[in-house]
Design an enzyme around this catalytic site. Structure first.
Site, short mmCIF file in Angstrom:
data_model
loop_
_atom_site.label_atom_id
_atom_site.label_comp_id
_atom_site.label_asym_id
_atom_site.label_seq_id
_atom_site.Cartn_x
_atom_site.Cartn_y
_atom_site.Cartn_z
N SER A 199 -3.23 -22.47 -6.29
CA SER A 199 -4.08 -21.31 -6.08
C SER A 199 -3.23 -20.04 -6.01
N TYR B 256 -4.77 -21.05 -9.79
CA TYR B 256 -6.05 -20.47 -10.20
C TYR B 256 -6.28 -19.13 -9.50
N PHE B 257 -6.90 -18.21 -10.23
CA PHE B 257 -7.40 -17.00 -9.59
C PHE B 257 -8.84 -17.32 -9.13
N GLY C 142 -16.36 -32.61 -8.38
CA GLY C 142 -16.48 -31.29 -7.78
C GLY C 142 -16.69 -30.19 -8.82
N ILE D 106 -14.78 -27.58 -10.10
CA ILE D 106 -13.83 -27.39 -11.22
C ILE D 106 -13.58 -28.72 -11.93
N TYR E 280 -4.68 -23.28 4.56
CA TYR E 280 -5.06 -23.78 3.23
C TYR E 280 -3.95 -23.45 2.23
N LYS F 177 -1.18 -25.86 -0.09
CA LYS F 177 -0.92 -25.77 -1.54
C LYS F 177 0.56 -25.58 -1.81
N ASN G 217 -14.37 -39.14 -3.44
CA ASN G 217 -15.09 -39.74 -2.30
C ASN G 217 -16.44 -39.04 -2.07
N SER H 272 -17.20 -36.30 -0.88
CA SER H 272 -17.36 -35.60 0.41
C SER H 272 -17.90 -34.19 0.20
N LYS I 119 -10.95 -26.83 0.46
CA LYS I 119 -10.61 -25.54 -0.15
C LYS I 119 -11.06 -24.29 0.61
N ARG J 225 -13.51 -8.52 6.11
CA ARG J 225 -13.36 -9.92 6.53
C ARG J 225 -11.88 -10.13 6.85
P1 NAD Z 1 -14.86 -28.98 -4.80
O1 NAD Z 1 -14.96 -29.14 -3.32
O2 NAD Z 1 -16.07 -28.64 -5.56
O3 NAD Z 1 -14.20 -30.27 -5.45
C1 NAD Z 1 -13.29 -31.10 -4.75
C2 NAD Z 1 -13.67 -32.53 -5.04
O4 NAD Z 1 -12.76 -33.39 -4.37
C3 NAD Z 1 -15.06 -32.90 -4.53
O5 NAD Z 1 -15.74 -33.66 -5.51
C4 NAD Z 1 -14.80 -33.73 -3.28
O6 NAD Z 1 -15.82 -34.67 -3.03
C5 NAD Z 1 -13.47 -34.37 -3.64
N1 NAD Z 1 -12.65 -34.73 -2.48
C6 NAD Z 1 -12.35 -33.96 -1.41
N2 NAD Z 1 -11.54 -34.64 -0.57
C7 NAD Z 1 -11.31 -35.85 -1.14
C8 NAD Z 1 -10.55 -36.98 -0.76
N3 NAD Z 1 -9.87 -37.01 0.40
N4 NAD Z 1 -10.55 -38.05 -1.58
C9 NAD Z 1 -11.24 -38.06 -2.74
N5 NAD Z 1 -11.98 -37.01 -3.15
C10 NAD Z 1 -12.01 -35.92 -2.36
O7 NAD Z 1 -13.71 -27.87 -5.04
P2 NAD Z 1 -13.31 -27.12 -6.39
O8 NAD Z 1 -13.72 -25.70 -6.26
O9 NAD Z 1 -13.72 -27.90 -7.56
O10 NAD Z 1 -11.73 -27.16 -6.23
C11 NAD Z 1 -10.94 -28.16 -6.85
C12 NAD Z 1 -9.49 -27.92 -6.53
O11 NAD Z 1 -9.12 -26.60 -6.95
C13 NAD Z 1 -9.16 -27.98 -5.02
O12 NAD Z 1 -7.91 -28.60 -4.88
C14 NAD Z 1 -9.08 -26.52 -4.63
O13 NAD Z 1 -8.23 -26.32 -3.53
C15 NAD Z 1 -8.50 -25.89 -5.89
N6 NAD Z 1 -8.82 -24.46 -6.01
C16 NAD Z 1 -10.12 -24.05 -5.98
C17 NAD Z 1 -10.42 -22.68 -6.05
C18 NAD Z 1 -11.84 -22.19 -6.01
O14 NAD Z 1 -12.04 -21.00 -5.77
N7 NAD Z 1 -12.84 -23.03 -6.24
C19 NAD Z 1 -9.39 -21.74 -6.18
C20 NAD Z 1 -8.08 -22.21 -6.22
C21 NAD Z 1 -7.79 -23.58 -6.14
N1 UFG Z 2 -16.97 -10.91 -0.61
C1 UFG Z 2 -18.00 -10.15 -0.08
N2 UFG Z 2 -19.08 -10.80 0.43
C2 UFG Z 2 -19.19 -12.16 0.44
C3 UFG Z 2 -18.14 -12.93 -0.11
C4 UFG Z 2 -17.03 -12.27 -0.62
O1 UFG Z 2 -17.94 -8.92 -0.06
O2 UFG Z 2 -20.19 -12.68 0.94
C5 UFG Z 2 -15.82 -10.22 -1.21
C6 UFG Z 2 -14.50 -10.53 -0.51
O3 UFG Z 2 -14.30 -9.65 0.56
C7 UFG Z 2 -13.50 -10.36 -1.66
C8 UFG Z 2 -14.28 -10.80 -2.89
O4 UFG Z 2 -15.66 -10.70 -2.52
O5 UFG Z 2 -13.16 -9.00 -1.81
C9 UFG Z 2 -13.99 -12.24 -3.34
O6 UFG Z 2 -14.15 -13.12 -2.22
P1 UFG Z 2 -14.24 -14.71 -2.39
O7 UFG Z 2 -14.50 -15.27 -1.03
O8 UFG Z 2 -15.20 -15.05 -3.47
O9 UFG Z 2 -12.81 -15.12 -2.93
P2 UFG Z 2 -11.35 -14.90 -2.30
O10 UFG Z 2 -10.59 -14.05 -3.26
O11 UFG Z 2 -11.42 -14.45 -0.91
O12 UFG Z 2 -10.75 -16.39 -2.28
C10 UFG Z 2 -10.90 -17.33 -3.36
C11 UFG Z 2 -10.98 -18.74 -2.79
C12 UFG Z 2 -9.67 -19.14 -2.18
C13 UFG Z 2 -8.56 -18.98 -3.19
C14 UFG Z 2 -8.55 -17.57 -3.70
C15 UFG Z 2 -7.50 -17.40 -4.77
O13 UFG Z 2 -11.98 -18.80 -1.79
O14 UFG Z 2 -9.70 -20.50 -1.81
O15 UFG Z 2 -9.84 -17.25 -4.26
O16 UFG Z 2 -7.67 -18.30 -5.79
F1 UFG Z 2 -7.38 -19.25 -2.61
#
Ligand code: NAD
Ligand code: UFG
Length: 334
Positions: free
Chosen positions: A123, A175-176, A9, A11, A147, A151, A31, A33, A83, A289
């Site tokens: 998160s 994570y932020f 994925g 990160i 969600y 966590k 997997n 997905s 996520k 939103r």
């Molecule tokens: P991503 O969807 O890109 O990566 C997740 C990976 O996990 C994917 O490769 C997916 O195929 C795999 N996966 C999902 N369900 C699975 C399962 N049941 N078994 C095996 N593999 C599975 O997401 P990401 O942005 O890389 O996020 C990684 C982690 O960080 C997640 O736990 C997410 O909740 C957390 N996180 C992400 C953000 C963000 O903004 N991206 C912020 C805070 C926390």
């Molecule tokens: N925003 C827009 N237009 C868009 C998308 C976002 O104006 O099309 C704005 C949102 O209103 C917000 C900012 O951009 O003010 C950031 O929005 P994101 O959707 O990029 O991120 P969030 O802070 O809402 O949430 C993200 C992840 C969550 C995680 C959280 C904290 O989506 O899963 O950061 O780590 F929990």
């Protein structure tokens, strides 16, 4: 050998680069997905080093045990899960299943195979509505959507496990907002469908896949009225994982913020992305939103003290690297 769940994925793939670059061996358990195996080919190309891949679901304890023992794993980085805040409201049971049950099976598989070190992707969303800013790690925990609650449940399960067996090493990383891509432009975020998050959406406007950005509200209590977030470069985030893993040689359990400490508004991000890409980002102001918060950002002192780690890449670098990935892969890994 480190087992990286969800390593294909967004990160996870960047964390694999950081781990391989730090001299670790890696087996990815995914997997696919929400990812492509191509990401892992690219990781190996960047690092000039192979990694092992096991296709499997984290809810499959037997498959996890097999992977952990056959590869001689000593630690786990656990990224696998779902996520999307929005989807979690529509499909909470799926989120509890994949995130909570998946993590539970993983911990059982680790216990069964004697692997007791885990770095977990939490998160900032676990803090809920800010009672004060910046969010310190002592801020009350109160997730406000399914969600976030998954966590929080996983964090509590990890803390309980450490109380029951203090020989475990557990790093909970909050994570932020991760953005950007590896500087090579070979790996990056490849959202399926319409991106929900700001920077991937902006990048698709810049490349011409979408016409205009919707800004969700400009009447927030922030300097320019748009939402403020703490955007962190995904490679800084990945490096933070390597620092956290090193600490687990000594058994302990901690939760720490991974952010920059600086807030940027939606308009700041648009301006930075326009400068990085040389493309205009047309936008419309739309109603807020549901569920969005005015502003939040991380307190970073504890991470600096504990991990000896600090995010160093600027918003300009985040946008430049995100743009390099987007412009050299207009359709992601497809
Ligand atoms: P991503 O969807 O890109 O990566 C997740 C990976 O996990 C994917 O490769 C997916 O195929 C795999 N996966 C999902 N369900 C699975 C399962 N049941 N078994 C095996 N593999 C599975 O997401 P990401 O942005 O890389 O996020 C990684 C982690 O960080 C997640 O736990 C997410 O909740 C957390 N996180 C992400 C953000 C963000 O903004 N991206 C912020 C805070 C926390
Ligand atoms: N925003 C827009 N237009 C868009 C998308 C976002 O104006 O099309 C704005 C949102 O209103 C917000 C900012 O951009 O003010 C950031 O929005 P994101 O959707 O990029 O991120 P969030 O802070 O809402 O949430 C993200 C992840 C969550 C995680 C959280 C904290 O989506 O899963 O950061 O780590 F929990």
């Amino acid at each position: 050998m480190i087992l990286v769940t969800g390593g294909a994925g967004y990160i996870g793939s960047h964390a694999c680069v950081a781990l391989l670059s730090a001299g670790e061996d890696v087996v990815v358990f995914d997997n696919f997905s929400n990812s492509s195996p191509k990401a892992l080919d690219r990781v190996q190309a960047i690092c000039g080093k192979p990694l092992a891949v096991v296709e499997g679901d984290v809810r499959d304890q037997a498959a996890l045990e097999k992977a952990l023992s056959e590869h001689g794993c000593t630690a786990v980085m656990h990224f696998a899960g779902l996520k999307s805040v929005q989807d979690s409201v529509a499909e909470p049971l799926e989120y509890y299943d994949q995130n909570v049950i998946g993590s539970h099976r993983l911990l059982r598989a680790m216990r069964a195979t004697g692997v007791r070190k885990i770095v977990f992707s939490s998160s900032a969303t676990v803090y809920g509505t800010p009672q004060f800013l910046p969010y310190t790690e002592q801020h009350p925990l109160k997730a406000v959507n399914p969600y976030g609650r998954t966590k929080l449940v996983i964090e509590e399960m990890l803390r309980d496990q450490h109380v029951s067996d203090p020989s475990w090493g557990i790093a909970i990383l909050r994570y932020f907002n991760p953005v950007g891509a590896h500087e090579s432009g070979l790996i990056g975020e490849d959202p399926k469908g319409v991106p929900n998050n700001l920077v991937p959406f902006v990048a698709q406007v810049a490349i011409g896949r979408r016409d205009r950005l919707n800004i969700w509200g400009n009447d927030y209590n922030t300097p320019d009225g748009t939402g403020v977030r703490d955007y962190i470069h995904v490679m800084d985030l990945a490096d933070g994982h390597v620092s956290a893993l090193k600490l687990l040689d000594t058994p302990q359990c901690f939760a720490v913020n991974l952010g920059t400490g600086a807030g940027s508004s939606v308009l700041d991000v648009i301006r930075a992305f326009e400068a990085a890409s040389g493309r205009p980002i047309p936008y419309d102001i739309k109603p807020r939103r549901p569920g969005d918060i005015d502003a939040y950002y991380a307190a970073t002192d504890y991470a600096t003290r504990l991990l000896g780690w600090k995010a160093v890449r600027s918003l300009e670098t985040m946008c430049a690297d995100h743009w390099r990935w987007q412009s050299s892969n207009p359709n992601g890994y497809a």
